[in-house]
Scaffold this motif. Structure first.
Motif, PDB file in Angstrom:
ATOM      1  N   SER A 103       0.791  -1.228   0.000  1.00 24.89           N
ATOM      2  CA  SER A 103       0.000   0.000   0.000  1.00 24.89           C
ATOM      3  C   SER A 103       0.822   1.277   0.000  1.00 24.89           C
ATOM      4  CB  SER A 103      -0.913   0.022   1.237  1.00 24.89           C
ATOM      5  OG  SER A 103      -0.139   0.066   2.433  1.00 24.89           O
ATOM      6  N   ALA A 104       2.142   1.205   0.246  1.00 25.58           N
ATOM      7  CA  ALA A 104       2.952   2.402   0.443  1.00 25.58           C
ATOM      8  C   ALA A 104       3.895   2.652  -0.728  1.00 25.58           C
ATOM      9  CB  ALA A 104       3.761   2.284   1.730  1.00 25.58           C
ATOM     10  N   ASP A 105       3.995   3.912  -1.112  1.00 19.33           N
ATOM     11  CA  ASP A 105       4.971   4.314  -2.119  1.00 19.33           C
ATOM     12  C   ASP A 105       6.333   4.567  -1.490  1.00 19.33           C
ATOM     13  OD1 ASP A 105       3.251   4.741  -4.645  1.00 19.33           O
ATOM     14  OD2 ASP A 105       2.159   5.854  -3.098  1.00 19.33           O
ATOM     15  N   LEU A 106       6.326   4.961  -0.210  1.00 20.12           N
ATOM     16  CA  LEU A 106       7.579   5.283   0.478  1.00 20.12           C
ATOM     17  C   LEU A 106       7.455   4.913   1.947  1.00 20.12           C
ATOM     18  CD1 LEU A 106      10.381   6.788   0.695  1.00 20.12           C
ATOM     19  CD2 LEU A 106       9.043   8.849   1.220  1.00 20.12           C
ATOM     20  N   VAL A 107       8.471   4.257   2.472  1.00 22.33           N
ATOM     21  CA  VAL A 107       8.641   4.085   3.914  1.00 22.33           C
ATOM     22  C   VAL A 107       9.883   4.872   4.311  1.00 22.33           C
ATOM     23  CG1 VAL A 107       9.042   2.509   5.831  1.00 22.33           C
ATOM     24  CG2 VAL A 107       7.533   1.822   3.944  1.00 22.33           C
ATOM     25  N   TRP A 108       9.739   5.717   5.312  1.00 23.79           N
ATOM     26  CA  TRP A 108      10.802   6.656   5.701  1.00 23.79           C
ATOM     27  C   TRP A 108      11.084   6.499   7.184  1.00 23.79           C
ATOM     28  CZ3 TRP A 108      13.326  10.688   2.975  1.00 23.79           C
ATOM     29  CH2 TRP A 108      14.004  11.625   3.756  1.00 23.79           C
ATOM     30  N   SER A 109      12.351   6.533   7.561  1.00 24.39           N
ATOM     31  CA  SER A 109      12.693   6.540   8.981  1.00 24.39           C
ATOM     32  C   SER A 109      14.061   7.160   9.189  1.00 24.39           C
ATOM     33  CB  SER A 109      12.681   5.121   9.567  1.00 24.39           C
ATOM     34  OG  SER A 109      12.884   5.177  10.971  1.00 24.39           O
ATOM     35  N   MET A 110      14.091   8.241   9.944  1.00 28.84           N
ATOM     36  CA  MET A 110      15.336   8.889  10.330  1.00 28.84           C
ATOM     37  C   MET A 110      15.399   8.954  11.855  1.00 28.84           C
ATOM     38  SD  MET A 110      17.272   9.823   7.729  1.00 28.84           S
ATOM     39  CE  MET A 110      18.289  11.128   8.432  1.00 28.84           C
ATOM     40  N   GLU A 111      16.583   8.653  12.388  1.00 28.54           N
ATOM     41  CA  GLU A 111      16.869   8.819  13.817  1.00 28.54           C
ATOM     42  C   GLU A 111      16.100   7.853  14.709  1.00 28.54           C
ATOM     43  OE1 GLU A 111      15.661  12.841  13.833  1.00 28.54           O
ATOM     44  OE2 GLU A 111      17.535  13.580  12.987  1.00 28.54           O
ATOM     45  N   ALA A 112      15.617   6.752  14.167  1.00 27.64           N
ATOM     46  CA  ALA A 112      14.874   5.777  14.967  1.00 27.64           C
ATOM     47  C   ALA A 112      15.544   4.404  14.956  1.00 27.64           C
ATOM     48  CB  ALA A 112      13.434   5.668  14.471  1.00 27.64           C
ATOM     49  N   PHE A 113      15.877   3.887  13.780  1.00 29.12           N
ATOM     50  CA  PHE A 113      16.453   2.536  13.686  1.00 29.12           C
ATOM     51  C   PHE A 113      17.799   2.424  14.394  1.00 29.12           C
ATOM     52  CE2 PHE A 113      13.073   1.733  10.934  1.00 29.12           C
ATOM     53  CZ  PHE A 113      13.070   0.415  10.489  1.00 29.12           C
ATOM     54  N   VAL A 114      18.489   3.545  14.570  1.00 27.12           N
ATOM     55  CA  VAL A 114      19.775   3.502  15.276  1.00 27.12           C
ATOM     56  C   VAL A 114      19.606   3.055  16.725  1.00 27.12           C
ATOM     57  CG1 VAL A 114      20.917   5.211  13.838  1.00 27.12           C
ATOM     58  CG2 VAL A 114      19.602   5.976  15.833  1.00 27.12           C
ATOM     59  N   HIS A 115      18.381   3.142  17.246  1.00 26.28           N
ATOM     60  CA  HIS A 115      18.114   2.799  18.642  1.00 26.28           C
ATOM     61  C   HIS A 115      17.365   1.477  18.797  1.00 26.28           C
ATOM     62  CE1 HIS A 115      19.472   6.816  19.417  1.00 26.28           C
ATOM     63  NE2 HIS A 115      18.444   7.373  18.823  1.00 26.28           N
ATOM     64  N   MET A 116      17.291   0.671  17.751  1.00 28.72           N
ATOM     65  CA  MET A 116      16.515  -0.566  17.793  1.00 28.72           C
ATOM     66  C   MET A 116      17.427  -1.789  17.839  1.00 28.72           C
ATOM     67  SD  MET A 116      13.600   0.135  14.939  1.00 28.72           S
ATOM     68  CE  MET A 116      12.676   1.663  14.872  1.00 28.72           C
ATOM     69  N   ALA A 117      17.032  -2.789  18.618  1.00 28.69           N
ATOM     70  CA  ALA A 117      17.764  -4.049  18.676  1.00 28.69           C
ATOM     71  C   ALA A 117      17.777  -4.708  17.296  1.00 28.69           C
ATOM     72  CB  ALA A 117      17.124  -4.984  19.692  1.00 28.69           C
ATOM     73  N   PRO A 118      18.819  -5.467  16.973  1.00 34.02           N
ATOM     74  CA  PRO A 118      18.920  -6.085  15.645  1.00 34.02           C
ATOM     75  C   PRO A 118      17.713  -6.922  15.246  1.00 34.02           C
ATOM     76  CG  PRO A 118      21.010  -6.262  16.801  1.00 34.02           C
ATOM     77  CD  PRO A 118      20.031  -5.702  17.788  1.00 34.02           C
ATOM     78  N   VAL A 119      17.146  -7.686  16.180  1.00 33.95           N
ATOM     79  CA  VAL A 119      15.988  -8.516  15.814  1.00 33.95           C
ATOM     80  C   VAL A 119      14.782  -7.652  15.474  1.00 33.95           C
ATOM     81  CG1 VAL A 119      16.716 -10.583  17.065  1.00 33.95           C
ATOM     82  CG2 VAL A 119      15.389  -8.819  18.262  1.00 33.95           C
ATOM     83  N   ASP A 120      14.667  -6.484  16.124  1.00 34.55           N
ATOM     84  CA  ASP A 120      13.561  -5.581  15.811  1.00 34.55           C
ATOM     85  C   ASP A 120      13.783  -4.899  14.468  1.00 34.55           C
ATOM     86  OD1 ASP A 120      12.157  -6.113  18.202  1.00 34.55           O
ATOM     87  OD2 ASP A 120      13.464  -4.748  19.293  1.00 34.55           O
ATOM     88  N   VAL A 121      15.035  -4.560  14.155  1.00 34.61           N
ATOM     89  CA  VAL A 121      15.349  -4.027  12.838  1.00 34.61           C
ATOM     90  C   VAL A 121      14.969  -5.044  11.762  1.00 34.61           C
ATOM     91  CG1 VAL A 121      17.215  -3.336  11.287  1.00 34.61           C
ATOM     92  CG2 VAL A 121      17.183  -2.497  13.647  1.00 34.61           C
ATOM     93  N   ALA A 122      15.335  -6.306  11.975  1.00 34.21           N
ATOM     94  CA  ALA A 122      15.008  -7.353  11.011  1.00 34.21           C
ATOM     95  C   ALA A 122      13.496  -7.479  10.821  1.00 34.21           C
ATOM     96  CB  ALA A 122      15.606  -8.682  11.459  1.00 34.21           C
ATOM     97  N   ALA A 123      12.752  -7.406  11.922  1.00 33.83           N
ATOM     98  CA  ALA A 123      11.294  -7.503  11.832  1.00 33.83           C
ATOM     99  C   ALA A 123      10.709  -6.315  11.078  1.00 33.83           C
ATOM    100  CB  ALA A 123      10.697  -7.597  13.235  1.00 33.83           C
ATOM    101  N   TYR A 124      11.232  -5.132  11.328  1.00 35.74           N
ATOM    102  CA  TYR A 124      10.750  -3.949  10.613  1.00 35.74           C
ATOM    103  C   TYR A 124      11.075  -4.031   9.120  1.00 35.74           C
ATOM    104  CZ  TYR A 124       8.875  -0.629  14.038  1.00 35.74           C
ATOM    105  OH  TYR A 124       8.082   0.028  14.953  1.00 35.74           O
ATOM    106  N   VAL A 125      12.260  -4.530   8.773  1.00 36.33           N
ATOM    107  CA  VAL A 125      12.611  -4.665   7.356  1.00 36.33           C
ATOM    108  C   VAL A 125      11.627  -5.606   6.659  1.00 36.33           C
ATOM    109  CG1 VAL A 125      14.362  -5.503   5.740  1.00 36.33           C
ATOM    110  CG2 VAL A 125      15.040  -4.064   7.674  1.00 36.33           C
ATOM    111  N   ALA A 126      11.243  -6.670   7.349  1.00 34.67           N
ATOM    112  CA  ALA A 126      10.234  -7.575   6.784  1.00 34.67           C
ATOM    113  C   ALA A 126       8.903  -6.856   6.591  1.00 34.67           C
ATOM    114  CB  ALA A 126      10.059  -8.792   7.694  1.00 34.67           C
ATOM    115  N   GLU A 127       8.553  -6.000   7.530  1.00 31.69           N
ATOM    116  CA  GLU A 127       7.324  -5.222   7.414  1.00 31.69           C
ATOM    117  C   GLU A 127       7.417  -4.212   6.271  1.00 31.69           C
ATOM    118  OE1 GLU A 127       4.674  -6.534   8.709  1.00 31.69           O
ATOM    119  OE2 GLU A 127       4.108  -4.932  10.125  1.00 31.69           O
ATOM    120  N   ILE A 128       8.576  -3.603   6.110  1.00 30.03           N
ATOM    121  CA  ILE A 128       8.771  -2.672   4.997  1.00 30.03           C
ATOM    122  C   ILE A 128       8.551  -3.390   3.667  1.00 30.03           C
ATOM    123  CG2 ILE A 128      10.515  -1.322   3.753  1.00 30.03           C
ATOM    124  CD1 ILE A 128      11.664  -0.578   6.534  1.00 30.03           C
ATOM    125  N   ALA A 129       9.123  -4.577   3.541  1.00 28.85           N
ATOM    126  CA  ALA A 129       8.928  -5.358   2.322  1.00 28.85           C
ATOM    127  C   ALA A 129       7.455  -5.695   2.110  1.00 28.85           C
ATOM    128  CB  ALA A 129       9.762  -6.635   2.382  1.00 28.85           C
TER     129      ALA A 129
END
Length: 283
Positions: free
Chosen positions: A182-208
């Motif tokens: 549904s999204a043309d763009l997913v944007w995130s600044m200054e947030a992922f730097v503070h996330m645990a690696p497993v949460d980053v991986a989960a978010y990347v799956a959600e972005i996809a």
């Protein structure tokens, strides 16, 4: 897994080792000497394992592997972030992290001419909405997703009169209520730097999941193991691996932009631009 440095835990860093042991010994009155001694020993073991954990994380990060060290990392959880940013002084609106002209330069450099007029944009971790304010004119619909109730309330107030903005709360590492493709763009600044690696991986799956075919994502994340500030372990190579594992194309990774030296290089960070292939067959 043990956090690789006490600086990653703002409460532990504030206490220091002396006050930490004093606090542990305070349990002696409640649970007895043996219990308090056990906590002291456990604390000493944790501290002794810090360099071991650091080595394991460096090796995995250098090779771009989400291995046992990253999967077992205990810091930077959604609860940690909720606690930290709920107590943060938002009176400056986040402007203390950089000037508006830097934001505009990044948006112009990376988004100009790349979004349709009816763009649907998702922003992860908007904080007080300083990037959101620049994205809002570009979007037919802008959805802001944050883990912190304080940020949710700040954004609701700031954009209360904007009909194309909605604000959602996540429990962490998910995009609740956002439809697939549904999204043309997913944007995130200054947030992922503070996330645990497993949460980053989960978010990347959600972005996809939520990107349309051909859709873009621009994500600011830690770029190498050596980190400044309250940053979780991540490398540019590992982030790229997480993206390609989800079928996303890594279009670009950079740490500076514009003509005035705007950058995230000083914090050893990276910005990754990802693209969803135009067809599922390409994945």
């Amino acid at each position: 897994m043990h956090s690789p440095t006490s600086a990653d835990d703002p409460q532990r860093a504030a206490r220091g080792p002396g006050r930490a042991i004093q606090s542990v010994l305070g349990y002696r009155r409640q649970f007895g000497f043996v219990y308090a001694l056990g906590l002291v020993i456990r604390s000493m073991i944790d501290r002794a394992l810090i360099p071991v954990d650091a080595y394991l994380l460096r090796v995995e990060g250098t090779r771009g592997v989400l291995g046992p060290a990253h999967r077992g990392y205990r810091g930077h959880t959604p609860m940690d972030n909720r606690r930290l940013w709920s107590a943060y002084d938002w009176s400056g609106g986040g402007e203390e992290w950089g000037p508006q002209e830097g934001r505009l330069a990044l948006i112009d450099a990376k988004l100009e001419g790349r979004l349709p007029p009816d763009a649907v944009i998702i922003e992860i971790g908007p904080g007080a909405g300083r990037w959101s304010a620049e994205l809002q004119p570009l979007a037919a619909r802008l959805t802001l997703v944050d883990v912190t109730e304080m940020a949710i309330e700040l954004c609701r107030r700031r954009f209360s009169e904007m009909q194309n903005v909605e604000v959602l709360r996540t429990a962490g590492a998910s995009l609740p209520g956002v439809a697939s493709a549904s999204a043309d763009l997913v944007w995130s600044m200054e947030a992922f730097v503070h996330m645990a690696p497993v949460d980053v991986a989960a978010y990347v799956a959600e972005i996809a999941r939520v990107l349309k075919p051909g859709g873009l994502a621009l994500v600011h994340h830690a770029g190498r193991y050596h980190r400044r500030g309250w940053r979780a372990p991540m490398t540019a190579r590992l982030f790229a691996r997480l993206a390609t594992d989800q079928g996303l194309f890594v279009e670009e990774q950079f740490d500076s932009w514009g003509k005035k030296g705007f950058n995230v290089h000083a914090s050893h960070d990276t910005i990754s631009v990802l693209r969803q292939p135009t067809t599922r067959a390409a994945r």
